[in-house]
Design an enzyme around this catalytic site. Sequence first.
Site, PDB file in Angstrom:
ATOM      1  CE  LYS A  59       8.425   5.825 -11.333  1.00  0.00           C
ATOM      2  NZ  LYS A  59       9.310   6.279 -10.240  1.00  0.00           N
ATOM      3  CG  ASP A  60       1.845   0.894  -8.608  1.00  0.00           C
ATOM      4  OD1 ASP A  60       3.046   0.823  -8.278  1.00  0.00           O
ATOM      5  OD2 ASP A  60       0.980   1.426  -7.899  1.00  0.00           O
ATOM      6  CB  SER A  94       5.190   7.347   0.551  1.00  0.00           C
ATOM      7  OG  SER A  94       4.007   6.624   0.315  1.00  0.00           O
ATOM      8  CG  HIS A 101      -2.998   7.456   2.620  1.00  0.00           C
ATOM      9  ND1 HIS A 101      -2.849   6.118   2.295  1.00  0.00           N
ATOM     10  CD2 HIS A 101      -3.117   8.117   1.440  1.00  0.00           C
ATOM     11  CE1 HIS A 101      -2.896   5.987   0.983  1.00  0.00           C
ATOM     12  NE2 HIS A 101      -3.052   7.164   0.440  1.00  0.00           N
ATOM     13  CD  GLU A 108       6.863 -24.924   0.167  1.00  0.00           C
ATOM     14  OE1 GLU A 108       6.166 -24.444  -0.735  1.00  0.00           O
ATOM     15  OE2 GLU A 108       7.679 -25.845  -0.038  1.00  0.00           O
TER      16      GLU A 108
END
Length: 391
Positions: free
Chosen positions: A228-229, A206, A202, A272
């Site tokens: 959207k999220d 963005s 912030h 992994e």
Amino acid sequence: MRILKSNPYLSLFNTFLVDSPLPANINYFYGFGSLLGLVLVIQLVTGIFLAMHYTPNIEYAFNSVEHIMRDVNNGWLIRYAHANGASFFFLCVYIHIARGLYYGSFNKPRVELWSVGVTIFILMMAAAFLGYVLPWGQMSFWAACVITNFFSAIPYLGPDLVEFIWGGFSVDNPTLNRFFSLHFLIPFIIAALACAHLIALHLHGSNNPLGLNSNIDKLPFHPYFTSKDLVGFAIFGIIFSYFIFFQPNLLGHPDNYIEANPLVTPAHIVPEWYFLPFYGILRSIPNKLFGVITMFVAIVVLYILPFLPVSIIRSSYFRPIWTPFIWLFFFNFLLLGWIGSKPAEDPYILIGTLSTIYYFSSLLIIFPLITFIENILFFVSSNNNKRKLTS
């Protein structure tokens, strides 16, 4: 909504997650940051419940995991969610980093944002390795032996450092206790850094897919981007549930369901999947010390990207020279992951060496050189356009 803005405590929530202005053209790839927050919560909650039943003792660790799976109500669900959650955490963070590279989000003025993100990534790798050891299966035990022995390559301090990590002269009960303590602690540090990451986001806002100044075209986070999220959360939930309920062991190693035995070495020790690209870099260097240094530098080098030549045009959409090379870099990273899963023999060592050279060349030579060339071409093109307009 008036309460959110007037209340001194809720106003912070409103500033960051309700009225926060975001560029109107950001796409679904920007939702992986929110997905990472969701997965972090899943890991924290499931990890706390697992810690209630886990016993960090080499005599009982393996059986305590089996106890969680068989006797604890919904213990199998908690354990599979935690184990697969680690894989999904890294999958999301790799996509998140790739998006930042592709759209130029690492460039100034977002240095703090990128640096905190890289720190979170390093701590994630540490927490994942420590957690991988806790089930005390065959692959857990031998992975701990192999990885911790890398520190013995450090001149003078190496052997003492390894003994300090082990808490003795071998991977034993003190090692497991230390790993469990750190594995429980690090995720809370990651959570704190995630908050710092959000604050840094912030500071300058963005980025967007076009890489252009979007101050005149912004929308509040809610409801435009929360919707959207939620779509991303729904898709993630479907895929995540499939792995938990139908393929819970697909991303793990079957040898880890055999209790650790120091007298029996697995035929092929493999970490992994999310460690494989850096493991491939390590195995491609014949010298042990240089290999360990190269593996760590391959991660730490991400810190210096914002300080290399900055492109005037951020997004790959408008960079025809840069775009094929960034895609080649992504492919090379996947190739390193494939090499890391193969035995340390030719031709895999040769391919791994070439891929390692290209990995560092891309970040330190090719990308800065392309940026320099594109900036010159941009200035030349701008000057030509100005002359045409004035003539």
